[in-house]
Design an enzyme around this catalytic site. Structure first.
Site, mmCIF file in Angstrom:
data_model
loop_
_atom_site.group_PDB
_atom_site.id
_atom_site.type_symbol
_atom_site.label_atom_id
_atom_site.label_comp_id
_atom_site.label_asym_id
_atom_site.label_seq_id
_atom_site.Cartn_x
_atom_site.Cartn_y
_atom_site.Cartn_z
ATOM 1 N N SER A 124 0.834 -1.204 0.000
ATOM 2 C CA SER A 124 0.000 0.000 0.000
ATOM 3 C C SER A 124 0.865 1.249 0.000
ATOM 4 C CB SER A 124 -0.871 0.033 1.257
ATOM 5 O OG SER A 124 -1.674 -1.093 1.334
ATOM 6 N N HIS A 160 -0.663 -2.268 -7.428
ATOM 7 C CA HIS A 160 -1.466 -1.971 -6.240
ATOM 8 C C HIS A 160 -2.950 -2.122 -6.565
ATOM 9 C CE1 HIS A 160 -2.947 1.106 -3.101
ATOM 10 N NE2 HIS A 160 -2.808 -0.074 -2.551
ATOM 11 N N GLU A 203 -3.046 0.478 -9.494
ATOM 12 C CA GLU A 203 -1.943 1.413 -9.711
ATOM 13 C C GLU A 203 -0.725 0.587 -10.133
ATOM 14 O OE1 GLU A 203 -1.986 5.174 -6.871
ATOM 15 O OE2 GLU A 203 -2.320 3.353 -5.741
ATOM 16 N N ASN A 221 -3.556 6.207 -2.198
ATOM 17 C CA ASN A 221 -3.465 6.189 -0.739
ATOM 18 C C ASN A 221 -2.978 7.516 -0.159
ATOM 19 O OD1 ASN A 221 -4.564 3.733 -0.276
ATOM 20 N ND2 ASN A 221 -2.620 2.628 -0.145
HETATM 21 N N1 LIG Z 1 -6.474 -4.684 2.784
HETATM 22 C C1 LIG Z 1 -6.520 -3.741 1.850
HETATM 23 O O1 LIG Z 1 -7.532 -3.056 1.659
HETATM 24 C C2 LIG Z 1 -5.324 -3.517 0.957
HETATM 25 C C3 LIG Z 1 -5.491 -2.776 -0.213
HETATM 26 C C4 LIG Z 1 -4.402 -2.617 -1.070
HETATM 27 C C5 LIG Z 1 -3.172 -3.155 -0.730
HETATM 28 N N2 LIG Z 1 -3.034 -3.852 0.440
HETATM 29 C C6 LIG Z 1 -1.715 -4.420 0.746
HETATM 30 O O2 LIG Z 1 -1.728 -5.796 0.397
HETATM 31 C C7 LIG Z 1 -0.850 -6.530 1.277
HETATM 32 C C8 LIG Z 1 -1.645 -7.631 1.955
HETATM 33 O O3 LIG Z 1 -2.700 -7.046 2.677
HETATM 34 P P1 LIG Z 1 -3.954 -7.916 3.174
HETATM 35 O O4 LIG Z 1 -4.989 -6.941 3.627
HETATM 36 O O5 LIG Z 1 -4.299 -8.942 2.161
HETATM 37 O O6 LIG Z 1 -3.307 -8.627 4.452
HETATM 38 P P2 LIG Z 1 -3.879 -9.875 5.292
HETATM 39 O O7 LIG Z 1 -3.373 -9.686 6.668
HETATM 40 O O8 LIG Z 1 -5.347 -10.030 5.063
HETATM 41 O O9 LIG Z 1 -3.162 -11.133 4.601
HETATM 42 C C9 LIG Z 1 -1.793 -11.380 4.635
HETATM 43 C C10 LIG Z 1 -1.571 -12.866 4.428
HETATM 44 O O10 LIG Z 1 -0.160 -13.092 4.293
HETATM 45 C C11 LIG Z 1 0.174 -14.297 4.999
HETATM 46 N N3 LIG Z 1 1.599 -14.247 5.321
HETATM 47 C C12 LIG Z 1 2.222 -13.703 6.387
HETATM 48 N N4 LIG Z 1 3.552 -13.832 6.280
HETATM 49 C C13 LIG Z 1 3.778 -14.481 5.108
HETATM 50 C C14 LIG Z 1 4.951 -14.926 4.428
HETATM 51 N N5 LIG Z 1 6.160 -14.706 4.920
HETATM 52 N N6 LIG Z 1 4.806 -15.580 3.263
HETATM 53 C C15 LIG Z 1 3.556 -15.801 2.744
HETATM 54 N N7 LIG Z 1 2.420 -15.405 3.341
HETATM 55 C C16 LIG Z 1 2.540 -14.753 4.502
HETATM 56 C C17 LIG Z 1 -0.748 -14.315 6.189
HETATM 57 O O11 LIG Z 1 -0.916 -15.636 6.687
HETATM 58 C C18 LIG Z 1 -2.054 -13.731 5.586
HETATM 59 O O12 LIG Z 1 -2.873 -14.769 5.075
HETATM 60 C C19 LIG Z 1 -0.258 -5.507 2.228
HETATM 61 O O13 LIG Z 1 0.961 -5.049 1.734
HETATM 62 C C20 LIG Z 1 -1.292 -4.378 2.202
HETATM 63 O O14 LIG Z 1 -0.736 -3.129 2.550
HETATM 64 C C21 LIG Z 1 -4.077 -4.069 1.274
#
Ligand SMILES: NC(=O)c1ccc[n+]([C@@H]2O[C@H](COP(=O)([O-])OP(=O)(O)OC[C@H]3O[C@@H](n4cnc5c(N)ncnc54)[C@H](O)[C@@H]3O)[C@@H](O)[C@H]2O)c1
Length: 284
Positions: free
Chosen positions: A116, A137, A149, A188
């Site tokens: 993000s 993104h 993005e 963001n």
């Molecule tokens: N949630 C949102 O709205 C959103 C939007 C855009 C971007 N993002 C970005 O996307 C990324 C993921 O966010 P999310 O909301 O899906 O997080 P989340 O917490 O829902 O999921 C993360 C997943 O990664 C797994 N994980 C942890 N360590 C790991 C590793 N070493 N190897 C493989 N898997 C691993 C966890 O078990 C979990 O299932 C982040 O960088 C976040 O900033 C999130």
């Protein structure tokens, strides 16, 4: 491009896997947690079922889902043409993973991050293929949000950007090309700032959670208010993104308010845990 490897099967990873499989790619979904993978497959099955019901996809959900395999080891990552990382917003964790991916992937594999707010160049620097590292993104929920993005890191090549554009287009999504690698990119920088301001207004006792969100929906035509958007993103994700932007810009408007920090510290992360600015356990 046929083989996509998605790292992390949380809110974002599962959505990315779903849209890639829907567009005909063979997808490997990787997570360190078997429970997360199981939950991801359940959500994907449910979501594809709903989309089919509404006539938004033509193919049978089972056929699409059959293109997704799950792994808890980095098995077969070398076969992927693109790896999309969607693990938690933690710089050290992501850098370590990029280092490992660089060693294991084929030399032509593109490495993309769904971060993000962490600068793409910093993740690229963990590899020896800086020109093949790009930001992709996606927005939450991925199957519904048609914007991605594409973020150019300092050393991302034009060829990588062109491949990223074709890939995003092949998923049926539009892109915004982010020409300079700034923390928070474009959306963001604007969105997080608005949500933080909404929390400050809440802390000052100026208006309630519901009124702030309803106001922004009705006055500005937003489909979701700034506080419900944070709840949907995950408050931990939002906090880490705000901190990453603050760290780079030192702009106090990105300094996370106490209410956000306390909600995260108490494990109230928004929709995914049942409570955040709203109590979703009451809404059933
Ligand atoms: N949630 C949102 O709205 C959103 C939007 C855009 C971007 N993002 C970005 O996307 C990324 C993921 O966010 P999310 O909301 O899906 O997080 P989340 O917490 O829902 O999921 C993360 C997943 O990664 C797994 N994980 C942890 N360590 C790991 C590793 N070493 N190897 C493989 N898997 C691993 C966890 O078990 C979990 O299932 C982040 O960088 C976040 O900033 C999130």
């Amino acid at each position: 491009m046929k083989q996509v490897f998605v790292m992390g099967s949380g809110v974002m990873g599962r959505g990315i896997a779903q849209v890639a499989a829907t567009s005909g790619y063979e997808v490997t979904l990787y997570d360190v947690s078997q429970t997360a993978l199981k939950s991801a497959l359940d959500t994907i099955g449910w979501s594809l079922g709903k989309l089919k019901e509404k006539g938004k996809i033509q193919e049978e959900p089972e056929k699409i889902q059959a293109r997704i395999s799950t792994v808890t080891e980095l098995t077969d990552v070398e076969k992927a043409e693109i790896v999309i990382e969607a693990i938690p917003e933690n710089r050290a964790l992501k850098e370590k993973l990029f280092q490992e991916l660089d060693q294991r992937c084929g030399e032509h594999t593109l490495l993309a991050s769904n971060t993000s707010a962490i600068p793409i160049t910093e993740l690229a620097c963990a590899t020896k293929r800086r020109e093949k590292v790009v930001g992709l993104h996606f927005f939450n929920p991925v199957p519904m949000m048609n914007m991605v993005e594409i973020v150019r890191g300092q050393d991302t090549s034009d060829e990588t950007i062109e491949t990223a554009k074709s890939f995003v287009t092949s998923l049926g999504k539009k892109y915004c090309l982010v020409q300079r690698d700034v923390a928070g990119f474009v959306m963001n920088r604007i969105g997080i700032c608005s949500s933080i301001e909404a929390i400050r207004i809440l802390e000052e006792g100026v208006a309630t959670v519901e009124e702030i969100d309803q106001g922004m929906r009705m006055a500005y035509g937003w489909s979701m208010g700034p506080l419900e958007t944070f709840d949907l993103s995950g408050l931990d994700v939002a906090l880490n993104a705000a901190l990453a932007i603050y760290e780079e810009t030192q702009d106090p408007k990105f300094l996370p308010p106490v209410t956000l920090r306390r909600l995260v510290a108490s494990g109230n992360l928004g929709r995914k845990t049942g409570k955040g600015f709203y109590d979703y356990t009451l809404k059933k």
